[in-house]
Design an enzyme around this catalytic site. Sequence first.
Site, PDB file in Angstrom:
ATOM      1  N   HIS A  54       0.854  -1.187   0.000  1.00  0.00           N
ATOM      2  CA  HIS A  54       0.000   0.000   0.000  1.00  0.00           C
ATOM      3  C   HIS A  54       0.887   1.234   0.000  1.00  0.00           C
ATOM      4  CE1 HIS A  54      -3.855  -1.992   1.802  1.00  0.00           C
ATOM      5  NE2 HIS A  54      -3.307  -2.742   0.857  1.00  0.00           N
ATOM      6  N   GLU A  56       1.147   3.881   1.929  1.00  0.00           N
ATOM      7  CA  GLU A  56       1.754   4.254   3.198  1.00  0.00           C
ATOM      8  C   GLU A  56       2.905   3.315   3.552  1.00  0.00           C
ATOM      9  OE1 GLU A  56      -2.728   5.185   3.578  1.00  0.00           O
ATOM     10  OE2 GLU A  56      -1.471   3.675   2.613  1.00  0.00           O
ATOM     11  N   CYS A  84      -5.846   2.232   5.892  1.00  0.00           N
ATOM     12  CA  CYS A  84      -6.512   0.983   6.243  1.00  0.00           C
ATOM     13  C   CYS A  84      -5.917   0.470   7.558  1.00  0.00           C
ATOM     14  CB  CYS A  84      -6.327  -0.039   5.126  1.00  0.00           C
ATOM     15  SG  CYS A  84      -4.667  -0.765   5.057  1.00  0.00           S
ATOM     16  N   CYS A  87      -2.109  -0.316   7.255  1.00  0.00           N
ATOM     17  CA  CYS A  87      -1.282   0.885   7.131  1.00  0.00           C
ATOM     18  C   CYS A  87      -1.259   1.677   8.429  1.00  0.00           C
ATOM     19  CB  CYS A  87      -1.775   1.749   5.978  1.00  0.00           C
ATOM     20  SG  CYS A  87      -1.521   0.975   4.364  1.00  0.00           S
TER      21      CYS A  87
END
Length: 157
Positions: A54, A56, A84, A87
Amino acid sequence: MNEHHEWMRRAIEVARAGMESGKGGPFGAVIVREGELVAEGCNQVTSTNDPTAHAEVTAIRVACQKEGVVRLENCIIYTSCEPCPMCLGAIYWAGISKIYYACTKEDAADAHFDDAFIYRELETPKAERRLPLECCLRHEALKVFEDWQHKQDKTAY
């Protein structure tokens, strides 16, 4: 112009560039310390076949490698979407001081990136979760933790 807006615009640009180049979904993140760019990352899930890539997490990995550290204290992360659960956990583990986000998790769900089921699962008792959890060989594994606690040359984090 508001500095936070400028960094968030950069995170949004990173999201668009990653998406348009085919790296992954429409997510971008920028890590800043004292007004200076430390690292940035876009979602690379589909291009790397890595469900943890992801934006991040990618930005955190780049920042930690660049800085030679495992903690990004005094850093701010600007992310194009509310993090999320994975993250958010990574941001906490990295020691980042503050999160700014643009789109909400509801906006992400509307775009078919819905992680509400994970939030529900975290609040569900272990025995009732969709993904079974079963403790196994705890006593053997505890020995490794005990050895860690007595290890003289460990690097704490």
